[in-house]
Each structure stands twice: as C-alpha cells, then as structure tokens.
Design a protein around this motif. Structure first.
Motif, PDB file in Angstrom:
ATOM      1  N   CYS A 303       0.633  -1.162   0.059  1.00  0.00           N
ATOM      2  CA  CYS A 303      -0.019  -0.111   0.057  1.00  0.00           C
ATOM      3  C   CYS A 303       0.996   1.257  -0.045  1.00  0.00           C
ATOM      4  O   CYS A 303       2.037   1.087   0.556  1.00  0.00           O
ATOM      5  N   GLY A 304       0.290   2.366  -0.590  1.00  0.00           N
ATOM      6  CA  GLY A 304       0.953   3.722  -0.373  1.00  0.00           C
ATOM      7  C   GLY A 304       2.265   3.593  -0.824  1.00  0.00           C
ATOM      8  O   GLY A 304       2.717   3.048  -2.120  1.00  0.00           O
ATOM      9  N   THR A 305       3.169   4.084  -0.182  1.00  0.00           N
ATOM     10  CA  THR A 305       4.412   4.307  -0.534  1.00  0.00           C
ATOM     11  C   THR A 305       5.371   3.050  -0.841  1.00  0.00           C
ATOM     12  O   THR A 305       6.158   2.643  -1.958  1.00  0.00           O
ATOM     13  N   ALA A 306       4.847   2.047   0.029  1.00  0.00           N
ATOM     14  CA  ALA A 306       5.438   0.510  -0.490  1.00  0.00           C
ATOM     15  C   ALA A 306       5.055   0.031  -1.749  1.00  0.00           C
ATOM     16  O   ALA A 306       5.535  -0.775  -2.284  1.00  0.00           O
ATOM     17  N   SER A 350       5.890  -4.017   3.299  1.00  0.00           N
ATOM     18  CA  SER A 350       5.302  -3.092   4.571  1.00  0.00           C
ATOM     19  C   SER A 350       6.457  -2.652   5.368  1.00  0.00           C
ATOM     20  O   SER A 350       7.158  -3.577   6.011  1.00  0.00           O
ATOM     21  N   GLN A 351       6.608  -1.173   5.515  1.00  0.00           N
ATOM     22  CA  GLN A 351       7.635  -0.967   6.545  1.00  0.00           C
ATOM     23  C   GLN A 351       7.199  -1.349   7.851  1.00  0.00           C
ATOM     24  O   GLN A 351       7.882  -1.730   8.619  1.00  0.00           O
ATOM     25  N   SER A 352       5.883  -1.028   8.278  1.00  0.00           N
ATOM     26  CA  SER A 352       5.436  -1.355   9.692  1.00  0.00           C
ATOM     27  C   SER A 352       5.200  -2.850   9.808  1.00  0.00           C
ATOM     28  O   SER A 352       5.310  -3.316  11.255  1.00  0.00           O
ATOM     29  N   THR A 355       0.118  -3.399   8.480  1.00  0.00           N
ATOM     30  CA  THR A 355      -0.925  -2.812   7.308  1.00  0.00           C
ATOM     31  C   THR A 355      -1.973  -3.895   7.386  1.00  0.00           C
ATOM     32  O   THR A 355      -1.588  -4.940   6.666  1.00  0.00           O
ATOM     33  N   VAL A 401       5.320  10.135   9.974  1.00  0.00           N
ATOM     34  CA  VAL A 401       4.418   9.316   9.420  1.00  0.00           C
ATOM     35  C   VAL A 401       4.647   9.132   7.776  1.00  0.00           C
ATOM     36  O   VAL A 401       4.295   8.049   7.058  1.00  0.00           O
ATOM     37  N   ALA A 402       5.196  10.152   7.133  1.00  0.00           N
ATOM     38  CA  ALA A 402       5.490   9.893   5.820  1.00  0.00           C
ATOM     39  C   ALA A 402       6.832   8.977   5.596  1.00  0.00           C
ATOM     40  O   ALA A 402       7.876   9.408   6.190  1.00  0.00           O
ATOM     41  N   SER A 403       6.811   8.032   4.962  1.00  0.00           N
ATOM     42  CA  SER A 403       7.785   7.191   4.623  1.00  0.00           C
ATOM     43  C   SER A 403       8.956   7.660   3.730  1.00  0.00           C
ATOM     44  O   SER A 403       8.623   8.150   2.711  1.00  0.00           O
ATOM     45  N   GLN A 410      13.363  -0.183   1.212  1.00  0.00           N
ATOM     46  CA  GLN A 410      12.447  -1.300   0.548  1.00  0.00           C
ATOM     47  C   GLN A 410      12.933  -1.751  -0.938  1.00  0.00           C
ATOM     48  O   GLN A 410      12.906  -2.823  -1.417  1.00  0.00           O
ATOM     49  N   LEU A 487       2.823  11.866  -3.789  1.00  0.00           N
ATOM     50  CA  LEU A 487       2.059  11.414  -2.482  1.00  0.00           C
ATOM     51  C   LEU A 487       2.818  12.126  -1.323  1.00  0.00           C
ATOM     52  O   LEU A 487       2.028  12.672  -0.556  1.00  0.00           O
ATOM     53  N   LYS A 488       4.100  12.418  -1.311  1.00  0.00           N
ATOM     54  CA  LYS A 488       4.778  13.031  -0.191  1.00  0.00           C
ATOM     55  C   LYS A 488       4.176  14.330  -0.259  1.00  0.00           C
ATOM     56  O   LYS A 488       3.855  14.897   0.813  1.00  0.00           O
ATOM     57  N   GLU A 491       0.299  14.304   1.376  1.00  0.00           N
ATOM     58  CA  GLU A 491       0.306  14.028   2.702  1.00  0.00           C
ATOM     59  C   GLU A 491       0.835  15.017   3.561  1.00  0.00           C
ATOM     60  O   GLU A 491       0.242  15.089   4.704  1.00  0.00           O
TER      61      GLU A 491
END
Ligand code: M6R
Length: 614
Positions: A303-306, A350-352, A355, A401-403, A410, A487-488, A491
């Motif tokens: 998702c998102g940046t990933a 996924s960074q976290s 997700t 919050v912004a990766s 990644q 995206l950066k 957000e």
C-alpha cells in the motif's frame, strides 16, 4: 492505528505512560488519555487533540501517584475525535479501564445487548462496549485476564486491548488479534506497547505476542496464554536499536532526520547480504532454492509508498529474472479473485509489518497455497511472522508518518530479491550480478552526495510555497518515483499533486498545464537513449504550455538544459537504480514546503503511520 501503552513497576506510571505515548504519537494523534489505579479507584485524564493537550491537562490536574497505568493515543474510527470518545474508557461502575486499537466489527450487536440490559453508553466508540463486557465478567468474580479471554471470544474484528481493574493494583492485562502488541521485559517492572519505541528507554528486551493471546504483566512476572487459557509459547527478542534512534537528534522533524539517515539505512540493509565474490546470501529466506526455481509468477502487494517500491521492483525483477511480475494494491488484491497458486511467489512490502490491507492480502494468498515473502522493517510485527520468508530492511525506526528511509530500503531489499532470484535461477551471470552489487554498494555515497547538494531544493520549496498544484512526471522506474513525489506532497503539504507516466500526459493530463504550474520531471540516465529522448519530448510539450519545469537529471546530461527552468542534478547511476537517488530531492521538497506552510510534518492531518484497519 492507535498507540497503546501499559506499565507496572516502581516508576511513576503517569510519566512513564505519557513518555511512551509520545513515542507512539505517530500512530494516531486525534486524542490521548491515561488511567492509573490508586487507592482502590481508577483515575483518568483524556483530551481531544495531540498529546500536548493531555500533558497540559495533567499539569493542571495531576493524577495520583501510582505504579500501574495504561495510556492511548488515538486515530479515530468509531466516533469523532473529542474528549468523550478518547480512551481509556471506563465501565459502568468504574471497575475497569480499557484502551483499544482496531475495530470491533460486531459492536453494534454487543452494544444493543448491553443497552437492553440497562447500560448507558457515554461514547460513540466500539471500544467502550468492550470495557463494559470485561467489567461484567470481573464483577462476576473472574480475574481480569480470564475476563478478557472470555470477552475476546465474543469479539469480531481486529483489536489490541489493554485493561486494568481498580481492585487489582498489581497487574495490567492485554489481548491481541490482528493488531500489534509487544511486551517490554524490565527489571522489577514490565511494559506493554504497540511498538517497542514506547519502552526502549527502559529496556531493549521484548516479547512478541502471538495471534489470539492474552498477557498479564505484574512488576515481576509475565504470563501469556491463548484465548482458550492454555499457556502460550513466548518469543523473546533483543531490540537492536536504542533511544537515540527514536529521538530527533537535533533535526526539526523526524522526517528530516530520517531523510538524512538514508545513506546509513541503505548501507545497513545491504550489510551481510553478499560475500567478497558478490554472491548473495539471503539467510532470512526460508524458501528452498528448488522452490524458488519452480516459481512461475511473482505478485507484489503493498500500500501507499510501499506499493511504489513494488512498482520499481517489477521493473527490476522482470528484467533480471524474466519471471512475470505483477504489482497490486493490497487493498484490492483479495477482492478480485486473483490467480495465484503454489508456484506463485507473493512479495508483501510493508515498513510497519502491520498494515491490515497487506496482512489480509497475504492471508488470502496463503489460502491459495502461494508462498509469501515479506519485505519489512519491523522485527516482530505480524506480516513477517505470518509470511513464509522475510527480507528485513534495516532502516531503524521510522517515526515520521511520511515514509522516506522505509521506501529507499524497500527498494534495496527488492533489488536484492531480484538479484538473488537471478542467481538461483541462473538468469544472470555472476559477473553481471556482481556489477549491480558494486553499484548498490556505492549507493550510500550517491545518496549522501544528493543530500550534500540539497540547498537548491530547499530554495525551490520556498519559491513554490503557495503553489496550489504540482505535477510530477517520470517514465519506466521514474514513474513510481513521480507517484511517490506526489504522494509526499499531498500527505504533507495538503495540496493537489499528481504523478503521471510522462507518456500519458498527452492522453489527458496535459489539459491541466497552465502558466507557471510547477512540473517536476525525472529524466532517466542517458544509457537508455530512447527513454531519455522520449522524456525530453514530454518536457518540450510541458514547456510549450507555459508550465515551469523542474528537471531531475544526471550530472553531465547537458541535453536537458534547454528544457529545464530549474535543474536538479543527480549522481550517475544505472537506470534501474535511479529511484534510490531521484526520490531524495522530492522527499526534501515535500518536507520543506510543508514545514514552510507551518504544517506538522511528522504528524500530517488525518493520517497515521501504521494503518491497522482495512
Ligand atoms: O507500513 P506500510 O509500509 O505497510 O505502510 C503502507 C502505507 O500506509 C504507507 O507507505 C503510507 O502510504 C505512507 N504514509 C506514505 O508516506
């Protein structure tokens, strides 16, 4: 996506819990609250808004001294972000206080039952329902952990729950299903938290809690059981980063610090992955070489940046391995009946590692008997635990919050995976792999060089601070970079920003161009001449319509000069690796522009770092 803390021990619980919440605030910042047990009663403070509001409240109305407490920082799901909906929630007779991360999907039915039995809800949350249910069990004589086990059996959805009983000043109890929870193992004190960052200043020894488990901590003991009450196996681990990694270290924002940590993070992610002959050894891949040889399709989900890292991965993996590779938004994957099977490798980025969309997607893939490999930055998180294999990125904690460093590492992990598959399947010669590895090894210096020359990008952010809209263009691997740049900006700066494949411009988006609109373009290195020439043509189209071009191109590329109102130089790298350097100016631009707009860069509105709801 909320942050949760529990503490029992000799320290002042309010301070310890609030300090922990400060390090978890990236997970949600709509409201915050804390509850302690003292004198046979629960004492509570909670406030809408950021943690600072709670701290102010506590300074004006201190809670009593206690060695046991729980706290919460919220990302609102059920009920708006106000004082009443803030956690902790109290049960009817103030016997139990409870905090919750996740969503209780059957809460409407449970709430109906409680209301039919005469209870009045004070909040709009699903979480309050659980506090009442737990209290019913405790008031009927159950110990708090027993009560939680019984209630968890009735809950549908995802949850981490942490609770205290006003009549037991010795224990904090927690449960988890599909939502993160770790135990911090101290000396004469113990901790519970959504993330180790909450207790890293006190202990680096941790236990990851498994799915559907309940934990009861006292100052000297930790008991873990499954939801059916059997003792559970515990998995202790040592956290290999310390407090300084979780602090700003002189930077104004975590994001800025994390951008500047990227040379180190990339180097750490490469560390130990190849020998002197550039032969890759990915020890964490617990999938045999035979199985890897039998793979006939790769599906990257994220998702998102990933997801944008996954788009870059597709180009590299297909080029190096010739295995067809699809990239799919994790939130869409399982709803379209994807064609995956035992010879599919699903790569979940996924960074976290928490997700929910990605987690549900990998579970779906595993039901279809696909093998799942996680690319993840968070040790002990759910996605790598459930995957068949993992490549950990070694970015260290990403708090903004912004990766940023999450994304770059990644990319590195995906490159390593692609090269490893090429090595195992023999689709690239050893010397070809070695050449790419040498280039990857040089990347930390290349990224550092971009950061050393970043002043023009900071100046540009000042110049464009009032721009209502910014476009980003790229082709090939420059396309995901353009999407990431947009995206950066969305957000962090809350302005219209869009990334396009440069060739698509003429199919519609060109209508957006007008005088002085800032358009960033990522120009591929000159080795791919056709690609390079095509982007220059696209730039010409942009310039012809009066937009202002900000061109990211490698040093010595003089052909771009006539098309650039502003030129940002990148080190010379090969096409596939260019995202590692081209993304960095876009990160800095978004960080600086948002900062100049007076926004909270680390905690942008409406967002949370770890999205644990679908
Ligand atoms: O933890 P994950 O990598 O799974 O998170 C995925 C996205 O939520 C995340 O990349 C999000 O898009 C970031 N805020 C982007 O900066």
């Amino acid at each position: 996506m909320c942050g949760i803390v529990g503490y029992v021990g000799p320290q002042a619980a309010v301070d310890t819990v609030v300090n922990g919440l400060r390090r978890l605030e990236y997970r949600g910042y709509d409201s915050a609250g804390v509850a302690v047990v003292a004198g046979g009663r629960l004492h509570l403070a909670k406030k809408a808004g950021k943690l600072g509001n709670l701290e102010k409240e506590l300074a004006e109305h201190p809670l009593p001294t206690s060695g046991l407490g729980i706290g919460h920082t919220r990302w609102a799901t059920h009920g708006g972000p106000n004082d009443v909906n803030a956690h902790p929630h109290l049960s009817a007779h103030e016997r139990v206080a409870l905090v919750h991360n996740g969503i209780v999907e059957n809460y409407v039915r449970l709430r109906g039952e409680l209301e039919a039995a005469g209870l009045t809800m004070t909040s709009e949350t699903d979480s309050e329902v659980v506090a009442h249910l737990v209290a019913q069990q405790v008031e009927a004589g159950a110990r708090l952990d027993e009560a939680l086990r019984t209630v968890c059996g009735r809950l549908e959805g995802t949850f981490t729950l942490v609770a205290v009983d006003s009549q037991d000043p010795t224990a904090v109890v927690a449960a988890r299903r599909n939502s993160p929870l770790v135990v911090g193992v101290g000396q004469g004190e113990n901790f519970l938290a959504s993330d180790v960052a909450a207790f890293i200043e006190h202990t680096r020894e941790a236990i990851e809690l498994g799915q559907d488990q309940v934990v009861r901590i006292t100052a000297d003991a930790i008991e873990v059981t499954t939801f059916d009450g059997s003792p559970a196996e515990v998995r202790p681990y040592h956290v290999d980063w310390d407090l300084s990694a979780a602090e700003k270290g002189g930077y104004d924002w975590f994001m800025r610090k994390e951008i500047h940590e990227q040379p180190r993070a990339v180097a750490d992610t490469l560390l130990g992955r190849y020998d002197a002959n550039a032969r890759l050894t990915l020890d964490e891949i617990r999938i045999s070489e035979d199985e890897l040889r039998s793979i006939d399709k790769i599906v990257v989900i994220a998702c998102g940046t990933a997801f944008y890292a996954g788009m870059v991965a597709k180009y590299a993996i297909e080029h190096w391995t010739r295995i067809p590779c699809e990239v799919e938004l994790a939130s869409e994957f399982r709803y379209r009946d994807p064609i995956v099977g035992p010879t599919t490798l699903v790569v979940a980025i996924s960074q976290s590692g928490e997700t929910a969309d990605t987690l549900m997607a990998i579970r779906h893939a595993q039901q279809q008997r696909a093998r799942v490999l996680a690319v993840c930055n968070t040790n002990g998180s759910t996605i790598p635990r459930e995957a068949d294999a993992v490549i950990y990125t070694h970015a260290g904690p990403e708090i903004g919050v912004a990766s940023t460093k999450g994304f770059l590492t990644q990319l590195v992990a995906c490159y390593l995976l692609g090269l490893y598959l090429a090595q195992v399947r023999g689709t690239k010669f050893g010397d070809e792999i070695a050449a790419v590895m040498r280039e990857l090894a040089a990347m930390p210096d290349a990224i550092a060089a971009v950061l050393d020359g970043i002043q023009p990008v900071l100046d540009l952010a000042a110049e464009f601070v009032d721009a209502p809209s910014v476009l980003f263009l790229g082709r090939h691997v420059g396309y995901p970079v353009a999407l990431e740049g947009a995206l950066k900006l969305k957000e962090l700066a809350y302005i219209h920003a869009e990334g396009f494949a440069a060739g698509e411009l003429k199919h519609g988006p060109i209508a957006l161009l007008e005088n002085d609109l800032p358009v960033f373009a990522v120009v591929p290195p000159k080795g791919r001449d056709m690609l390079h020439a095509k982007v220059l043509s696209n730039l010409q189209e942009v310039r012809a319509r009066g937009a202002r071009t900000v061109v990211l191109a490698e040093e010595d590329d003089h052909d771009v000069t006539p098309y650039a109102d502003v030129l940002i130089r990148l080190p010379r790298v090969s096409t596939l690796l260019q995202p590692l350097v081209a993304t960095v100016p876009l990160q800095v631009f978004a960080c600086e522009l948002a900062s100049r707009k007076g926004h909270d860069v680390d905690q942008p509105r409406n967002l949370a770092k770890s999205v644990t709801v679908e």
